[in-house]
Design a protein around this motif. Structure first.
Motif, short mmCIF file in Angstrom:
data_model
loop_
_atom_site.label_atom_id
_atom_site.label_comp_id
_atom_site.label_asym_id
_atom_site.label_seq_id
_atom_site.Cartn_x
_atom_site.Cartn_y
_atom_site.Cartn_z
N GLY A 176 46.62 43.53 48.50
CA GLY A 176 47.56 42.57 49.06
C GLY A 176 47.51 41.24 48.33
N PHE A 177 46.32 40.82 47.94
CA PHE A 177 46.16 39.56 47.23
C PHE A 177 46.77 39.64 45.84
CE2 PHE A 177 43.48 36.11 45.36
CZ PHE A 177 43.85 35.10 46.24
N VAL A 178 46.58 40.77 45.17
CA VAL A 178 47.19 40.96 43.86
C VAL A 178 48.71 40.99 43.97
CG1 VAL A 178 47.47 42.60 41.95
CG2 VAL A 178 45.18 42.11 42.86
N ALA A 179 49.23 41.63 45.02
CA ALA A 179 50.68 41.63 45.22
C ALA A 179 51.20 40.22 45.43
CB ALA A 179 51.02 42.52 46.42
N ARG A 180 50.44 39.41 46.14
CA ARG A 180 50.85 38.01 46.39
C ARG A 180 50.82 37.19 45.11
NH1 ARG A 180 47.25 33.67 49.98
NH2 ARG A 180 48.10 31.79 48.98
N THR A 181 49.77 37.33 44.31
CA THR A 181 49.55 36.43 43.18
C THR A 181 50.04 36.98 41.84
OG1 THR A 181 47.35 37.36 42.76
CG2 THR A 181 47.49 35.48 44.29
N GLY A 182 50.20 38.29 41.74
CA GLY A 182 50.52 38.88 40.45
C GLY A 182 49.39 38.75 39.46
N ALA A 183 48.15 38.62 39.92
CA ALA A 183 47.01 38.37 39.05
C ALA A 183 46.80 39.52 38.08
CB ALA A 183 45.76 38.15 39.89
N ASP A 184 46.52 39.17 36.83
CA ASP A 184 46.15 40.16 35.83
C ASP A 184 44.70 40.59 36.00
OD1 ASP A 184 48.65 39.99 34.04
OD2 ASP A 184 48.00 37.89 34.14
N GLU A 185 43.89 39.69 36.52
CA GLU A 185 42.48 39.97 36.76
C GLU A 185 42.06 39.34 38.09
OE1 GLU A 185 39.69 39.23 33.55
OE2 GLU A 185 41.33 39.07 32.10
N ILE A 186 41.11 39.97 38.74
CA ILE A 186 40.43 39.41 39.91
C ILE A 186 38.97 39.23 39.54
CG2 ILE A 186 39.65 39.83 42.27
CD1 ILE A 186 42.57 39.14 42.19
N ILE A 187 38.45 38.03 39.76
CA ILE A 187 37.03 37.79 39.53
C ILE A 187 36.35 37.73 40.89
CG2 ILE A 187 37.26 35.27 39.33
CD1 ILE A 187 35.05 35.55 37.06
N LEU A 188 35.36 38.58 41.06
CA LEU A 188 34.72 38.81 42.35
C LEU A 188 33.55 37.85 42.54
CD1 LEU A 188 34.64 42.70 42.02
CD2 LEU A 188 36.34 41.35 43.26
N CYS A 189 33.58 37.12 43.65
CA CYS A 189 32.52 36.18 44.01
C CYS A 189 31.89 36.66 45.31
CB CYS A 189 33.10 34.78 44.22
SG CYS A 189 34.32 34.27 42.98
N GLY A 190 30.78 36.04 45.67
CA GLY A 190 30.18 36.35 46.97
C GLY A 190 28.70 36.60 46.90
N ALA A 191 27.91 35.53 47.09
CA ALA A 191 26.45 35.66 47.06
C ALA A 191 25.94 36.28 48.34
CB ALA A 191 25.82 34.28 46.85
N THR A 192 24.91 37.11 48.23
CA THR A 192 24.26 37.71 49.39
C THR A 192 22.76 37.39 49.34
OG1 THR A 192 23.87 39.79 48.21
CG2 THR A 192 25.91 39.61 49.51
N PHE A 193 22.16 37.27 50.52
CA PHE A 193 20.74 36.94 50.59
C PHE A 193 19.89 38.06 49.96
CE2 PHE A 193 16.61 36.76 52.78
CZ PHE A 193 16.23 35.47 52.42
N ASP A 194 20.25 39.29 50.23
CA ASP A 194 19.59 40.43 49.60
C ASP A 194 20.35 40.76 48.32
OD1 ASP A 194 18.54 42.82 48.75
OD2 ASP A 194 19.14 43.96 50.53
N PRO A 195 19.76 40.56 47.14
CA PRO A 195 20.50 40.87 45.91
C PRO A 195 21.01 42.31 45.87
CG PRO A 195 18.49 39.66 45.40
CD PRO A 195 18.41 40.02 46.86
N GLY A 196 20.26 43.22 46.50
CA GLY A 196 20.71 44.60 46.53
C GLY A 196 22.01 44.79 47.28
N ALA A 197 22.27 43.94 48.27
CA ALA A 197 23.53 44.04 49.01
C ALA A 197 24.71 43.68 48.14
CB ALA A 197 23.48 43.14 50.24
N ARG A 198 24.51 42.74 47.22
CA ARG A 198 25.63 42.41 46.33
C ARG A 198 25.85 43.52 45.30
NH1 ARG A 198 27.53 37.14 42.73
NH2 ARG A 198 29.69 37.87 42.69
N LEU A 199 24.79 44.11 44.81
CA LEU A 199 24.95 45.24 43.91
C LEU A 199 25.72 46.37 44.60
CD1 LEU A 199 21.37 45.45 42.33
CD2 LEU A 199 23.40 44.36 41.37
N ARG A 200 25.35 46.64 45.84
CA ARG A 200 26.02 47.70 46.60
C ARG A 200 27.47 47.32 46.88
NH1 ARG A 200 26.91 52.90 47.54
NH2 ARG A 200 27.21 53.41 49.76
N SER A 201 27.71 46.06 47.21
CA SER A 201 29.08 45.60 47.46
C SER A 201 29.95 45.78 46.22
CB SER A 201 29.06 44.13 47.88
OG SER A 201 30.37 43.61 48.01
N LEU A 202 29.42 45.42 45.06
CA LEU A 202 30.18 45.57 43.82
C LEU A 202 30.47 47.04 43.54
CD1 LEU A 202 31.38 44.11 41.37
CD2 LEU A 202 29.15 44.34 40.26
#
Length: 330
Positions: free
Chosen positions: A292-318
Motif C-alpha cells: 500500500g505504501f509503494v502504491a501511494r509513493t511510487g517508490a523504486d526502493e523501500i529502505i527498512l528501518c526498525g531497531a529491536t532490543f533483541d538483535p535476533g528479532a530484527r534478523l527474523r523480522s527482515l
C-alpha cells in the motif's frame, strides 16, 4: 519490482555497549546481503548514548570487510558537520577498498546543539546555508566535472553513487536540480512525503549520473510470527521515539507489552502519525502495508528501518519481510 534495502543506526542497547552494537549491526548487514537486499546504510549521529554510528565511514569500512557484494553507504552523512574535501577522501577510500559498492547519502540537518558545535569546531547554522554549494563541490571532487584548485587523493575518479536525503521540500528541490536519486526519511518525518516526491519528479533534471527520477522511501518495519509479537518488538523503538521527543534520549530499552496503551494522548498521537510509514504485524500484514505504501509513493526502493532490543528479532523480522515478497499474494 520494488527493491529492498536496510538502514541501521547501530543502536546501543540497555545493558550493552558500543562493541555489542557494532557486532549486531555487522550481523544484520550479513543477513541483509544473504536475503538479497540492495543496500545497507548507516546514519551519522553524534553525542547520543543510544547510537554508535557517528564515525560513519569507519563503520562502513568494517561492514564492507564483513560482506561481499551488497552496496554499503551513508543514510546519511550530515555534510554541514564536515568539509566536502574530507568526505571526498573518506568515501574515495571506501570506493578503493570496495569498488562499485559505495553510496554517499547526504543530509543538510546537522542535528546539533551548541555543545556539539563547539566539539566539531563548526558554526553549523552557517554551514547549513552553504549546503547546496558544498554538495556541488563534493561531486566535483569525486567526478572532476568542475575544475578545482585541489584534487582529492583518494577521491577524484571514485565511482561513488551520490544520493540526496531529506524530509522536507528543500532536499527534493536540490535532488531534482542536480539530477540525483532521492531518499525520503518518512520513518521519522512523514509530513511532506507526498508533496516532496511530486516536486522531485516534476522538476527532475537528468544528469550524467541519473537519466530519470529515482526514489527511495524509509519505513519502520517489524514482522513476527504473530501480530502480538510484532507489536512487542516494535515497542523498544517506540519508547526511543517518545524519549527523544520528550528530551530524554538514551539506550534502546527492552520491549514492553501493550506499551502504547500506557501513553498519554499526545505521545500516542505522535506514534500514530509515524505509523503512516510503518508496517507492524505478521508477514502478510507487513506485505500488505508495504504494498500500500509503494502504491501511494511510487517508490523504486523501500529502505527498512526498525531497531529491536533483541538483535535476533530484527534478523527474523527482515527474513520474514523478504520472504513475504518472494511468495505471490493469495
Amino acid at each position: 519490482m520494488t527493491a529492498f534495502s536496510v538502514l541501521d543506526l547501530v543502536p546501543v542497547r540497555e545493558g550493552e555497549g558500543v562493541r555489542e552494537a557494532l557486532a549486531a549491526t555487522t550481523q544484520l548487514a550479513r543477513e541483509a546481503e544473504a536475503l538479497g537486499c540492495k543496500r545497507f546504510w548507516v546514519a551519522e549521529h553524534h553525542a547520543m548514548e543510544g547510537i554508535a554510528g557517528g564515525a560513519t565511514s569507519v563503520v562502513l569500512a568494517h561492514i564492507g570487510n564483513a560482506t561481499q557484494h551488497i552496496r554499503i553507504g551513508s543514510g546519511g552523512i550530515m555534510l554541514p558537520n564536515h568539509t566536502p574535501f574530507q568526505i571526498a577522501e573518506q568515501f574515495g577510500t571506501l570506493d578503493a577498498l570496495f569498488p562499485g559498492r559505495i553510496d554517499l547519502g547526504l543530509g543538510r540537518a546537522p542535528g546539533a546543539g551548541p555543545e556539539l558545535q563547539r566539539a566539531l569546531r563548526k558554526d553549523l547554522a552557517a554551514a547549513s546555508q552553504y549546503f547546496p554549494q558544498d554538495v556541488v563541490e563534493l561531486r566535483a571532487l569525486l567526478t572532476g566535472d568542475v575544475e578545482l584548485p585541489i584534487a582529492a587523493t583518494p577521491g577524484l575518479g571514485a565511482k561513488v553513487e551520490l544520493w540526496m536525503l531529506g524530509s522536507s521540500l528543500f532536499g527534493a528541490q536540490l535532488a531534482a536540480r542536480l539530477g540525483l536519486p532521492y531518499a525520503f526519511a518518512a520513518h521519522f518525518a512523514p509530513d511532506h512525503l507526498d508533496e516532496a516526491l511530486a516536486l522531485y519528479r516534476r522538476d527532475f533534471q537528468p544528469s550524467d549520473a541519473l537519466a530519470k527520477p529515482h526514489v527511495m522511501v524509509a519505513m519502520n518495519v517489524f514482522a513476527a510470527d504473530s501480530a502480538e509479537d510484532a507489536r512487542l518488538i516494535a515497542s523498544s523503538q517506540q519508547q526511543s521515539f517518545v524519549a527523544l521527543r520528550t528530551g530524554t534520549p538514551g539506550r534502546l530499552p527492552p520491549p514492553i507489552t501493550d506499551y502504547t496503551q500506557s501513553l498519554p494522548a499526545p505521545a500516542r498521537a505522535m506514534l500514530d502519525h509515524l505509523g503512516q510509514a510503518a508496517a507492524v504485524g505478521t508477514p502478510g500484514d507487513v506485505r500488505d502495508a508495504i504494498e500500500g505504501f509503494v502504491a501511494r509513493t511510487g517508490a523504486d526502493e523501500i529502505i527498512l528501518c526498525g531497531a529491536t532490543f533483541d538483535p535476533g528479532a530484527r534478523l527474523r523480522s527482515l527474513e520474514l519481510t523478504l520472504d513475504a515478497f518472494s511468495v505471490p499474494a493469495g
